[in-house]
Design an enzyme around this catalytic site. Structure first.
Site, PDB file in Angstrom:
ATOM      1  N   SER A   1      25.283  24.627  25.250  1.00 57.98           N
ATOM      2  CA  SER A   1      24.204  24.445  24.309  1.00 57.98           C
ATOM      3  C   SER A   1      22.898  23.990  24.957  1.00 57.98           C
ATOM      4  O   SER A   1      21.840  24.097  24.339  1.00 57.98           O
ATOM      5  CB  SER A   1      24.613  23.410  23.244  1.00 57.98           C
TER       6      SER A   1
ATOM      7  N   LYS B   1      16.712  17.210  26.959  1.00 60.40           N
ATOM      8  CA  LYS B   1      17.279  18.021  25.889  1.00 60.40           C
ATOM      9  C   LYS B   1      16.915  17.379  24.559  1.00 60.40           C
ATOM     10  O   LYS B   1      16.932  16.153  24.433  1.00 60.40           O
ATOM     11  CB  LYS B   1      18.804  18.094  26.062  1.00 60.40           C
TER      12      LYS B   1
ATOM     13  N   SER C   1      28.600  22.314  27.806  1.00 64.53           N
ATOM     14  CA  SER C   1      27.196  22.575  27.500  1.00 64.53           C
ATOM     15  C   SER C   1      26.203  22.239  28.600  1.00 64.53           C
ATOM     16  O   SER C   1      25.027  22.576  28.485  1.00 64.53           O
ATOM     17  CB  SER C   1      26.782  21.830  26.221  1.00 64.53           C
TER      18      SER C   1
END
Lengths: 480, 484
Positions: free
Chosen positions: B151, B76, B175
């Site tokens: 997210s 990420k 997330s």
């Protein structure tokens, strides 16, 4: 302006830079004077993703201070974020302690002009220093040096217990001595290792409510603290006497003009939005940790000062001067090893003549080329009459310049005091023969001229003659 | 080779069925082709990946292979990577290249993993749909008109589309778990303190925790084992040995008592999703688990508490983005005040600004007690109630998300509607507990996620239980159309 109707109320916030090798929340070094931004790592720069890790030495130092001033050392303390924007504050917040500081309560005792006072310490907390904005390096632009960002500070907040500028300075000097005794701060005020902000207000004598205070900044020497506070007290009294009101504000001290001025842009009430720093766990310490630090505490300046007065018969000022610096006090005591040592004589020479040499070269006592043992040797020769005071000064100077110990210098330069009465009688006769006018003046009743004649004899002997013997012999010859 | 499990990949690499470089090339090719359609990466690190893969091949020849030698991974874009841009999905950090690796990145590399790129995400990890990225929304592989969740939407989509065997993510309020649920993959959020946060760009420090996306529990166990553990650079990481998660999977989990909290089945739950979850619960019972219905009343307060605590911390954490030292700086500011205002106004997106404002308000003098302090009290209450419940049952099981993947734009207009996405996930972060989301059914062709919550540091047990579910179901083996 009638100042006697007014009473000043003063509290100090002292910032002691803790003498750790690395920063409070990072591994970057803390040395002074490095090229800009060479001592700032990713953590100090506030790069995305970095995290603070508490320096255990800084914590121990804060605990040391707490114990030294008889405060409560919190077993549970919390780091908080103080949020505000400033270009030299890399994270947009300063990590400090707010609701639960490491040290609470405590006091130091000061005395000025014979009166003593207890000054309470509200709290002492750990925090990180900010960087520095520099406006004169790059033309037309401001530059930022983050070497100082993350330097550990102990902020020591006093109660508003002081009533004069002199007391404020005495308190500051006492704390200064304590942090240096504890070896947690080098105390160097020029380099900003020990800084002071003063909160000053005045009120009518007899009133209990506090007046509106101002905060004075930029007080980077003991002298400036005293002058700035004195000036601010007078200013506030003048404002009040003329029917005005004191405005709560931060004022900057201008040493050159000996004046204080309000700082621009500081009056907007800052909301720092303190909250516990989630990157740092609460600091939990146990009794064993505190006791281990307590057991290693050195004798503190106040205790040592009292001992010097009681055990050595020193005057308070002399004792204060000697104990203001742990190394100086150690030096002094190291000269007392002899049988028959005379502490007052030693104090006189250490603070006087040796002190003058140190001052002249700006050296610390620990960098003195004259070791305590060498000084002890000189004091021994003073006491046994081998040298007189004036000659001893010459010997000290020679030792300072590296000519060896006192006995070596005395022998090498032939400075041994002349105590032999035959030789001294010849000296006295020579002087009297050379000064017939003064002799007749003495005999006609002007006894004061004796001092002059003794001086001439000392001069003729290049200081080596025993002055007491010369004095006695000369008086005897003149009154024959 | 993009359908093989990590265990199969390890075996194939050892058997020289293909090289690490071939494996990396094959995945890079799919990332370029399918990944671009899904917009799941913000950076593709092709050259570096091939170099790392060749290095992994050399290790293979020398015979000194770490556990995940040559296994591709995507991080990420919230994890700092030395020399590779770390944008956090924000214009603010569009130009930011970190001089260091996050601990997670460093550990994955030390175990031989080959980083193929950086995954798209909601800006600064704030969002539940991945629509808040400066680089545009990520598309859900199951339906490209729908969101992948957020997210960590890019990571979830990449794993779901079989573009990479595993990806890292972060979970502050859901997330990892919520996008795992919406994309039909396995996602684990470990106990707070289990994985180092060093180098993870902070959103809400007391809630942020790194996690893993994979196609199966076993694959997730491999990667979690690689990245977990104490790190002296993170004071909140816990000095406690990491269990052998992979070998623990095969151990007998023993009798299992699952707790079903009524608060997870309230009116906000899509009935079809509820049915799928009920079916999963029956599945557990059919395989010998005991079920106990429980109640955790404070769960109703999790969303309001979360949306005070997280923004409060975020408002402070994001103060460092001021345009002074790095990141976006607005051109033409003549004084420092303007520089701050313009850089931050132009550099941050709407949702980030909203949370900074909310958080600033919550911490302000006069409001601190009513908001921040009150939220912290609720947080302690939620934590106490959850842990109390976990003394009675081994795990708490329920839906990860109240609904399946929604259409792009469907919830973007109203933040409160968006925040409802996190209704079942935030309590876990507030309590610092570990939880896992597993594929557990489909509704109209869209995956449903099952959430399993365990006690602190019960990752091995959680993975065991989840693995048992996957050993007797095949939801996790379904592949989105076009990604075969």
């Amino acid at each position: 302006m009638d100042t006697s109707r007014w009473e000043a109320v003063i509290g100090l916030e002292l910032h002691a830079q803790l003498a750790t090798r690395s920063k409070i929340f990072s591994g970057a070094p803390t040395g002074y004077g490095a090229p800009p931004n060479r001592q700032a790592c990713a953590v100090d720069l506030g790069l995305p993703g970095v995290l603070p890790v508490l320096n255990g030495t800084a914590l121990s130092m804060a605990v040391k201070f707490g114990l030294a001033v008889g405060a409560t050392v919190a077993r549970h303390s919390v780091f908080a974020r103080k949020n505000y924007f400033y270009p030299d504050l890399p994270k947009g917040y300063q990590i400090s302690q707010y609701e639960l500081p490491i040290v609470e309560g405590g006091a130091v005792h000061i005395s000025t002009e014979g009166a003593s006072r207890r000054v309470g310490i509200t709290r002492a907390h750990l925090e990180e220093d900010a960087g520095k904005s520099v406006h004169d390096v790059v033309s037309g632009r401001s530059a930022i040096d983050l070497n100082r960002a993350g330097i550990p500070l102990l902020e020591i907040v006093s109660e508003p217990d002081m009533r004069s500028a002199a007391e404020a300075v005495a308190y500051m000097q006492e704390v200064h001595a304590i942090v240096r005794y504890l070896e947690i701060c080098d105390g160097n005020m020029q380099e900003g290792s020990f800084r002071c902000d003063a909160n000053v207000s005045v009120r009518r004598r007899g009133e209990h409510a506090l007046g509106t205070r101002t905060e004075l900044k930029n007080l980077n020497s003991f002298r400036f603290v005293e002058r700035a506070i004195r000036h601010e007290i007078d200013r506030q009294i003048a404002v009040l006497e003329s029917g005005g009101t004191v405005v709560q504000q931060t004022r900057h001290y201008d040493a050159e003009r000996n004046d204080t001025r309000p700082l621009r842009d500081k009056e907007e009430a800052n909301d720092y939005r303190y909250f516990p720093d989630p990157d740092l766990l609460p600091v939990e310490i146990d009794d064993a940790f505190v006791e281990s630090i307590r057991s290693a505490l050195p004798e503190l300046p106040g205790d040592r000062r009292r001992r010097f007065v009681a055990d050595y018969g020193l005057g308070l000022d002399e004792a204060r001067l000697l104990t203001s610096d742990r190394h100086l006090a150690n030096y002094f005591e190291a000269t007392l090893g002899d049988e028959g040592a005379d502490p007052r004589l030693a104090a006189h020479w250490v603070t006087g003549e040796l002190g003058a040499h140190l001052n002249r070269e700006g050296r610390d006592i620990s960098a003195s080329p004259v070791s305590p043992e060498m000084m002890q040797g000189l004091l021994r020769r003073l006491r046994d009459g081998t040298v007189s005071g004036p000659v001893a000064k010459e010997v000290l100077k020679a030792m300072w310049d590296g000519e060896g110990d006192a006995d070596h210098v005395i022998e090498g330069r032939g400075l041994r005091q002349v105590n032999d009465d035959d030789a001294l009688s010849r000296l006295v006769d020579d002087v009297l023969d050379a000064h017939p006018d003064q002799v007749s003046q003495f005999r006609s009743g002007r006894q004061k001229v004796l001092g002059y004649l003794v001086g001439q004899a000392m001069k003729a002997s290049r200081g080596k003659a025993n002055p007491q013997r010369v004095n006695a012999l000369m008086r005897a010859r003149l009154t024959e | 080779m993009h359908h093989l499990s990590i265990r199969q990949l390890k075996e194939a690499l050892l058997a020289r069925d293909f090289s690490c470089e071939e494996l990396a090339r094959s995945h890079l090719e799919r990332l370029v082709r399918i990944g671009a359609e899904l917009n799941c990466l913000v950076s593709l690190t092709e050259e570096q990946a091939l170099a790392e893969a060749r290095e992994a091949d050399r290790r293979l020849i020398r015979g000194d292979c770490p556990a995940l030698n040559g296994i591709p991974v995507v991080h990420k874009d919230v994890f700092c990577t030395r020399g590779v841009r770390t944008s956090c999905g924000s214009r603010m950090l569009d130009n930011f290249v970190a001089p260091y690796d996050a601990t997670v990145v460093e550990r994955a590399r030390r175990q031989g993993m080959v980083m193929l790129g950086k995954a798209n995400m909601d800006e600064f990890a704030m969002g539940s749909s991945n629509e808040n990225s400066f680089y545009g929304p990520v598309r859900n592989p199951w339906d490209r008109e729908r969101v992948p969740g957020g997210s960590s939407g890019g990571s979830a989509a990449a794993v779901a589309a079989r573009l990479v065997p595993a990806a890292t993510g972060t979970d502050t309020g859901g997330s990892v778990r919520q996008p795992a649920a919406l994309c039909g993959v396995t996602g684990i959020k470990p106990t707070y303190g289990r994985v180092s946060r060093y180098g993870l760009v902070a959103y809400a420090s007391s809630l942020d925790q790194a996690g893993v996306f994979a196609r199966s529990v076993e694959d997730a166990a491999f990667v979690l084992e690689a990245i977990a553990g104490y790190d002296e650079r993170d004071s909140t990481s816990v000095d406690r040995p990491v269990e052998n998660y992979v070998s623990a999977l095969e151990e007998d989990a023993g009798p299992l008592r699952i707790g079903v909290a009524r608060e997870f089945f309230g009116s906000g739950l899509d009935p079809a999703v509820g049915d799928a979850i009920e079916e999963a619960l029956s599945h557990f019972e059919r395989h010998g688990a005991g079920r106990r219905d429980i109640s955790i009343p404070s769960l109703e307060l999790a969303i309001p508490a979360y949306y005070v605590v997280a923004p409060a911390e975020c408002s402070s954490n994001l103060s460092r983005y001021d345009g002074v030292r790095y990141g976006y700086r607005s051109a033409g500011a003549r004084d420092i005040e303007t520089l701050y205002k313009k850089s931050r106004s132009e550099g941050f997106g709407a949702e980030v600004k909203r949370r900074i404002l909310v958080g600033t308000y919550a911490l302000s003098s006069g409001y601190y007690d009513a908001y921040y302090l009150k939220a912290q009290k609720i947080r302690r209450l939620i934590s106490a109630e959850l842990r109390e419940a976990l003394r009675e049952v081994d795990v708490i099981v329920g839906p990860t998300s109240p609904f399946t993947a929604f259409r792009l734009g469907e919830r973007a207009g109203d933040p409160v509607t968006m925040y409802r996405c996190d209704v079942y996930t935030t309590a876990v972060n507030l309590a610092g507990l570990p939880a896992i989301s597993l594929p557990a059914g489909f509704v109209h062709g869209l995956p449903v996620g099952l959430q399993i919550i365990g006690d602190h540091f019960s990752e091995a047990r959680l993975l065991q239980i989840a693995h048992r579910f996957q050993s007797t179901s095949d939801w996790h083996q379904r592949v989105p159309a076009g990604c075969e």
